[in-house]
Design an enzyme around this catalytic site. Structure first.
Site, PDB file in Angstrom:
ATOM      1  N   LEU A  74       0.898  -1.204  -0.070  1.00  0.00           N
ATOM      2  CA  LEU A  74       0.026   0.034  -0.007  1.00  0.00           C
ATOM      3  C   LEU A  74       0.953   1.158  -0.107  1.00  0.00           C
ATOM      4  O   LEU A  74       2.214   0.971   0.393  1.00  0.00           O
ATOM      5  CB  LEU A  74      -0.973  -0.155   1.195  1.00  0.00           C
ATOM      6  N   PRO A  75       0.350   2.447  -0.516  1.00  0.00           N
ATOM      7  CA  PRO A  75       1.124   3.477  -0.465  1.00  0.00           C
ATOM      8  C   PRO A  75       1.910   4.074   0.813  1.00  0.00           C
ATOM      9  O   PRO A  75       2.885   4.254   0.674  1.00  0.00           O
ATOM     10  CB  PRO A  75       0.066   4.611  -0.788  1.00  0.00           C
ATOM     11  N   ASN A  79      -2.868   4.363   4.907  1.00  0.00           N
ATOM     12  CA  ASN A  79      -3.444   3.124   4.108  1.00  0.00           C
ATOM     13  C   ASN A  79      -3.302   1.864   4.958  1.00  0.00           C
ATOM     14  O   ASN A  79      -4.179   1.117   4.949  1.00  0.00           O
ATOM     15  CB  ASN A  79      -3.107   3.090   2.635  1.00  0.00           C
ATOM     16  N   THR A 105       6.008   0.772   2.248  1.00  0.00           N
ATOM     17  CA  THR A 105       7.307   1.693   3.027  1.00  0.00           C
ATOM     18  C   THR A 105       6.566   2.567   3.939  1.00  0.00           C
ATOM     19  O   THR A 105       5.724   3.678   3.449  1.00  0.00           O
ATOM     20  CB  THR A 105       8.017   2.486   2.121  1.00  0.00           C
ATOM     21  N   LYS A 180      14.894   0.282   5.101  1.00  0.00           N
ATOM     22  CA  LYS A 180      14.438   0.897   3.814  1.00  0.00           C
ATOM     23  C   LYS A 180      14.504   2.184   3.963  1.00  0.00           C
ATOM     24  O   LYS A 180      14.811   3.080   2.973  1.00  0.00           O
ATOM     25  CB  LYS A 180      13.014   0.450   3.669  1.00  0.00           C
ATOM     26  N   LYS A 255       7.633  11.064   0.738  1.00  0.00           N
ATOM     27  CA  LYS A 255       7.097  10.325   1.653  1.00  0.00           C
ATOM     28  C   LYS A 255       7.979   9.969   2.587  1.00  0.00           C
ATOM     29  O   LYS A 255       8.150   9.878   3.799  1.00  0.00           O
ATOM     30  CB  LYS A 255       6.048   9.301   1.390  1.00  0.00           C
TER      31      LYS A 255
HETATM   32  P1  NAD Z   1       0.774   2.428  -5.847  1.00  0.00           P
HETATM   33  O1  NAD Z   1       0.082   3.747  -5.571  1.00  0.00           O
HETATM   34  O2  NAD Z   1       0.924   2.328  -7.198  1.00  0.00           O
HETATM   35  O3  NAD Z   1      -0.156   0.988  -5.249  1.00  0.00           O
HETATM   36  C1  NAD Z   1      -0.833   1.210  -4.345  1.00  0.00           C
HETATM   37  C2  NAD Z   1      -2.025   0.362  -4.407  1.00  0.00           C
HETATM   38  O4  NAD Z   1      -2.820   0.226  -3.076  1.00  0.00           O
HETATM   39  C3  NAD Z   1      -3.054   1.168  -5.209  1.00  0.00           C
HETATM   40  O5  NAD Z   1      -3.528   0.095  -6.247  1.00  0.00           O
HETATM   41  C4  NAD Z   1      -4.333   1.570  -4.356  1.00  0.00           C
HETATM   42  O6  NAD Z   1      -5.493   1.777  -4.948  1.00  0.00           O
HETATM   43  C5  NAD Z   1      -4.199   0.377  -3.356  1.00  0.00           C
HETATM   44  N1  NAD Z   1      -4.918   0.884  -1.937  1.00  0.00           N
HETATM   45  C6  NAD Z   1      -4.621   2.053  -1.415  1.00  0.00           C
HETATM   46  N2  NAD Z   1      -5.487   2.105  -0.255  1.00  0.00           N
HETATM   47  C7  NAD Z   1      -6.116   0.906  -0.343  1.00  0.00           C
HETATM   48  C8  NAD Z   1      -6.942   0.364   0.639  1.00  0.00           C
HETATM   49  N3  NAD Z   1      -7.335   0.840   1.510  1.00  0.00           N
HETATM   50  N4  NAD Z   1      -7.397  -1.116   0.425  1.00  0.00           N
HETATM   51  C9  NAD Z   1      -6.803  -1.863  -0.730  1.00  0.00           C
HETATM   52  N5  NAD Z   1      -6.033  -0.976  -1.626  1.00  0.00           N
HETATM   53  C10 NAD Z   1      -5.627   0.157  -1.433  1.00  0.00           C
HETATM   54  O7  NAD Z   1       2.026   2.353  -5.171  1.00  0.00           O
HETATM   55  P2  NAD Z   1       3.329   1.472  -5.337  1.00  0.00           P
HETATM   56  O8  NAD Z   1       4.250   2.215  -6.523  1.00  0.00           O
HETATM   57  O9  NAD Z   1       2.930   0.077  -5.688  1.00  0.00           O
HETATM   58  O10 NAD Z   1       4.024   1.485  -3.932  1.00  0.00           O
HETATM   59  C11 NAD Z   1       3.472   0.689  -2.971  1.00  0.00           C
HETATM   60  C12 NAD Z   1       4.709   0.670  -1.808  1.00  0.00           C
HETATM   61  O11 NAD Z   1       5.806   0.454  -2.100  1.00  0.00           O
HETATM   62  C13 NAD Z   1       4.746   2.277  -1.367  1.00  0.00           C
HETATM   63  O12 NAD Z   1       4.946   2.212   0.061  1.00  0.00           O
HETATM   64  C14 NAD Z   1       5.931   2.628  -1.808  1.00  0.00           C
HETATM   65  O13 NAD Z   1       6.868   3.557  -1.173  1.00  0.00           O
HETATM   66  C15 NAD Z   1       6.672   1.336  -2.076  1.00  0.00           C
HETATM   67  N6  NAD Z   1       7.841   1.147  -3.109  1.00  0.00           N
HETATM   68  C16 NAD Z   1       7.694   1.434  -4.255  1.00  0.00           C
HETATM   69  C17 NAD Z   1       8.522   1.506  -5.371  1.00  0.00           C
HETATM   70  C18 NAD Z   1       8.267   1.843  -6.714  1.00  0.00           C
HETATM   71  O14 NAD Z   1       9.215   1.869  -7.476  1.00  0.00           O
HETATM   72  N7  NAD Z   1       7.247   2.444  -7.161  1.00  0.00           N
HETATM   73  C19 NAD Z   1       9.893   0.932  -4.949  1.00  0.00           C
HETATM   74  C20 NAD Z   1       9.899   0.591  -3.732  1.00  0.00           C
HETATM   75  C21 NAD Z   1       9.072   0.645  -2.536  1.00  0.00           C
END
Ligand code: NAD
Length: 307
Positions: A74-75, A79, A105, A180, A255
């Protein structure tokens, strides 16, 4: 390939949050023979996984009712709190003995709160944030930093190995997040440093490809210079070559730097460059860069110079 239950070898795994990272991670679980039961607040995100054979349910409580191993991606902290402890949260229906792995994260303090709330329900919570980005999530090459009871690590490893090349045990719950957050603070500082260095070199008349080559054979080399160079045209297959689309969003980096600031404040740790990096990424968010890849700090610095 459409995966049917006949293809599955193992018991079902719940997956909550099918965004940029969660979607390819859940796909890798399917590929390894795990039936996946998933949910996301945004129904559109579930379509691709459903077509591959995953069962889609309405909310996290329903997932917890069916699966006793659940991964969340999740973001941010609010969340995660909602998905675990909200009215339709996992803990409303969690089975005793369930293993709950959060790969988002978030603030390590929130991981600890979720762990003690899960423990009250007879379940085990572990934090397992990832490094590697969308490319590594797709190819199953993520690095997982895992915090939680050591006795549960082997069970977590079984699932995480399907999605990652490195699964590292860090210590008690919250330490995965700590690792992280430290990594991303250094990554942000390195990216800004690489961007301002490349920009200065270009202004001094150097060809950016030549400058990158020299940096990468010299002591200034870092991941941002040799693997994810922020200057358009220097490297293929990175967001700088695609108008900074995809990759790791500036908003997510802001964030993570905010999390680093909170933890630094709580532990009275001086992080002057981390603070400055946080402010730079926040300024970028305020000026329309929020959804661009974090390497767009190069473009931002050039705009700051009036280019
Ligand atoms: P994203 O926003 O693309 O995906 C998050 C998903 O969670 C979305 O589809 C959203 O609809 C869903 N969501 C939010 N609230 C919800 C709820 N209450 N119930 C069900 N679903 C819910 O984010 P991401 O890029 O996939 O990143 C996710 C996590 O991983 C973050 O914490 C980010 O910091 C970490 N991260 C991301 C990357 C990257 O390159 N994108 C790399 C390493 C770590």
């Amino acid at each position: 390939m459409m995966l049917t239950t006949a293809n599955f070898l193992f018991t079902q795994v719940g997956f909550i949050g099918l965004g940029n990272m969660g979607n390819p991670m859940a796909k890798n679980l399917l590929k390894h023979g795990y039936p996946v039961i998933a949910t996301d607040v945004f129904p559109e995100s579930c379509k691709e996984l459903q077509e591959l054979g995953a069962q889609i349910l309405d909310n996290p409580a329903e997932v917890a009712d069916k699966a006793d191993r659940i991964i969340t991606m999740l973001p941010s902290s609010p969340n995660v709190i909602d998905v675990y402890t909200g009215p339709n949260g996992i803990l409303k229906k969690v089975k005793k003995g369930s293993l709950l792995i959060d790969s988002s994260t978030i603030d390590p303090a929130v991981s600890k709160e979720m762990a003690s709330a899960a423990e009250k329900m007879g379940a085990v919570f572990m934090d397992a944030p990832v490094s590697g980005g969308v490319g590594a999530a797709s190819s199953g090459k993520l690095t997982f930093m895992v915090g939680g009871a050591e006795a549960e690590f082997t069970a977590a490893q079984e699932l995480l190995n399907c999605m990652g090349a490195n699964v590292v045990y860090c210590g008690q719950v919250g330490t995965g997040q700590a690792a992280k957050i430290c990594n991303n603070m250094l990554l942000a500082i390195g990216m800004i440093g690489t961007s301002e260095t490349m920009n200065l070199g270009i202004r001094l008349g150097l060809d950016p490809k030549l400058l990158a080559k020299i940096l990468n054979m010299s002591s200034g080399r870092c991941w941002s210079s040799d693997t994810y160079n922020p200057v358009p045209g220097v490297m293929e297959g990175v967001p700088s070559g695609n108008h900074y689309q995809g990759g790791f969003g500036t908003q997510l980096m802001a964030k993570d730097l905010g999390l680093a600031q909170n933890t630094a404040t709580n532990t009275k740790t001086p992080v002057p460059l981390g603070s400055l990096a946080h402010q730079i990424y926040r300024m970028m968010c305020a000026r329309g860069y929020a959804s661009k890849d974090f390497s767009s700090v190069f473009q931002f610095l050039r705009e700051e110079e009036g280019q």
